[in-house]
Design a protein around this motif. Structure first.
Motif, short mmCIF file in Angstrom:
data_model
loop_
_atom_site.label_atom_id
_atom_site.label_comp_id
_atom_site.label_asym_id
_atom_site.label_seq_id
_atom_site.Cartn_x
_atom_site.Cartn_y
_atom_site.Cartn_z
N UNK A 197 46.86 40.68 37.86
CA UNK A 197 46.27 40.56 36.52
C UNK A 197 44.87 39.95 36.57
N UNK A 198 44.66 38.96 37.42
CA UNK A 198 43.33 38.34 37.51
C UNK A 198 42.30 39.32 38.06
N UNK A 199 42.70 40.16 39.01
CA UNK A 199 41.80 41.17 39.55
C UNK A 199 41.47 42.23 38.53
N UNK A 200 42.45 42.63 37.75
CA UNK A 200 42.22 43.62 36.69
C UNK A 200 41.26 43.07 35.64
N UNK A 201 41.47 41.82 35.25
CA UNK A 201 40.59 41.18 34.27
C UNK A 201 39.16 41.11 34.80
#
Length: 64
Positions: free
Chosen positions: A47-51
Motif C-alpha cells: 500500500x505504501x508503494x502504491x501511494x
C-alpha cells in the motif's frame, strides 16, 4: 475472488478511449492490471508503494 475496478482516471487516450487500468485490494497489497489484457497478470505493490507511485504520477515525475 479478486474484485477489480477501473481507475477513475482511466479512459483518456488510445483507441476509442479504452486505455484502462484496474486496481484491486489484495492481501497486504494493491494490485494493478491492464483491463484489455487481464490474463497477462498484474503488478502487486505494498500500500505504501502504491501511494508513492500515485503521488509521483500526479506530480508528473515519471518518464513514460
Amino acid at each position: 475472488m479478486i474484485n477489480w475496478r477501473k481507475s477513475s482516471y482511466s479512459g483518456g487516450g488510445g483507441a476509442g478511449g479504452q486505455d484502462c487500468v484496474e486496481v484491486a485490494k489484495l492481501t497486504g497489497a494493491i494490485g494493478m492490471r491492464d483491463s484489455k489484457a487481464p490474463e497477462t497478470g498484474h503488478l502487486s505493490l505494498p500500500a505504501t508503494g502504491f501511494t508513492a507511485l500515485v503521488a509521483r504520477v500526479k506530480r508528473d515525475e515519471l518518464d513514460l
